[in-house]
Design an enzyme around this catalytic site. Structure first.
Site, PDB file in Angstrom:
ATOM      1  N   SER A   1      40.043  36.339  40.799  1.00 56.00           N
ATOM      2  CA  SER A   1      40.981  37.166  41.582  1.00 56.00           C
ATOM      3  C   SER A   1      42.011  37.944  40.759  1.00 56.00           C
ATOM      4  O   SER A   1      42.850  38.618  41.327  1.00 56.00           O
ATOM      5  CB  SER A   1      41.720  36.335  42.647  1.00 56.00           C
ATOM      6  N   THR A   2      41.953  37.875  39.428  1.00 55.95           N
ATOM      7  CA  THR A   2      42.993  38.529  38.624  1.00 55.95           C
ATOM      8  C   THR A   2      42.683  39.981  38.261  1.00 55.95           C
ATOM      9  O   THR A   2      43.524  40.658  37.676  1.00 55.95           O
ATOM     10  CB  THR A   2      43.267  37.753  37.318  1.00 55.95           C
TER      11      THR A   2
ATOM     12  N   ASP B   1      31.801  40.270  38.131  1.00 53.91           N
ATOM     13  CA  ASP B   1      30.699  40.238  39.094  1.00 53.91           C
ATOM     14  C   ASP B   1      29.582  41.183  38.657  1.00 53.91           C
ATOM     15  O   ASP B   1      28.412  40.795  38.581  1.00 53.91           O
ATOM     16  CB  ASP B   1      31.238  40.619  40.479  1.00 53.91           C
TER      17      ASP B   1
ATOM     18  N   ILE C   1      31.618  35.612  29.479  1.00 52.95           N
ATOM     19  CA  ILE C   1      31.060  34.486  30.232  1.00 52.95           C
ATOM     20  C   ILE C   1      29.535  34.576  30.355  1.00 52.95           C
ATOM     21  O   ILE C   1      28.866  33.556  30.445  1.00 52.95           O
ATOM     22  CB  ILE C   1      31.741  34.371  31.621  1.00 52.95           C
TER      23      ILE C   1
ATOM     24  N   VAL D   1      40.572  43.340  40.159  1.00 50.47           N
ATOM     25  CA  VAL D   1      40.866  44.272  41.245  1.00 50.47           C
ATOM     26  C   VAL D   1      41.529  43.595  42.449  1.00 50.47           C
ATOM     27  O   VAL D   1      42.121  44.271  43.280  1.00 50.47           O
ATOM     28  CB  VAL D   1      39.604  45.055  41.708  1.00 50.47           C
TER      29      VAL D   1
END
Length: 177
Positions: A116-117, A33, A10, A119
């Protein structure tokens, strides 16, 4: 309006905005992140410090700095706790709030990771269904965005997003996958 799935990084996408699956501090972390913060450079964390964090299900926007994207939309997904603690609604809110911020900031092209997929352990298939369904509903209501990309890190996640798009039985020509 287009919705499509790619397998790739990304941080390399030249879109108006990429979405960051952030933590509540917005100051960087692991997974996507950390990759976004590393690619954007230290200016990103400096701007994030001024935002006073972000609640789960909400989103905030910053400049893209050294990324090819003009903006980074930071959203905080839910930690999976079995599905009975409002996780689907919170995850849908992440996508909806991110899309709303994109439109408000004159973006036409947006790329999402699988929020959210990692950790946060949200089941990948369920997360893909929520993501695709939420984005499709938004695109039905608002024609501002010309391209929404699901940028999947691995082939399994990409296949699950393709399957979620197929399951919606979208009208031919409305979306590219």
């Amino acid at each position: 309006m287009r919705m499509r799935v790619i397998r790739g990084d990304i941080t390399k996408l030249a879109v108006d905005a990429i979405v960051n699956a952030a933590n509540t501090s917005l100051l960087g972390g692991g997974g996507v992140d950390g990759a976004i913060h590393r690619a954007a450079g230290p200016e990103l964390v400096q701007e994030c410090r001024t935002l006073n964090g972000c609640r789960v299900g909400e989103a905030k926007i910053t400049a893209g700095y050294r990324l090819p994207a003009r903006h980074v939309i930071h959203t905080v997904g839910p930690v999976w706790q079995g599905g009975g603690k409002g996780e689907p609604a919170l995850l849908a809110s992440c996508y909806r709030r991110s899309l709303e911020l994109a439109v408000t900031n004159d973006c036409r092209t947006v790329a999402f990771p699988a929020i959210s997929t990692g950790v946060y352990r949200y089941p990948k298939f369920e997360a893909a269904r929520v993501a695709v369904g939420t984005v499709a509903s938004f695109l039905d209501e608002d024609s501002t965005l010309s391209d929404v990309v699901f940028a999947c890190f691995d082939e399994e996640t990409a296949a699950l997003h393709h399957a979620a798009i197929d399951a919606l039985r979208l009208s031919s020509g409305a979306f590219d996958d």
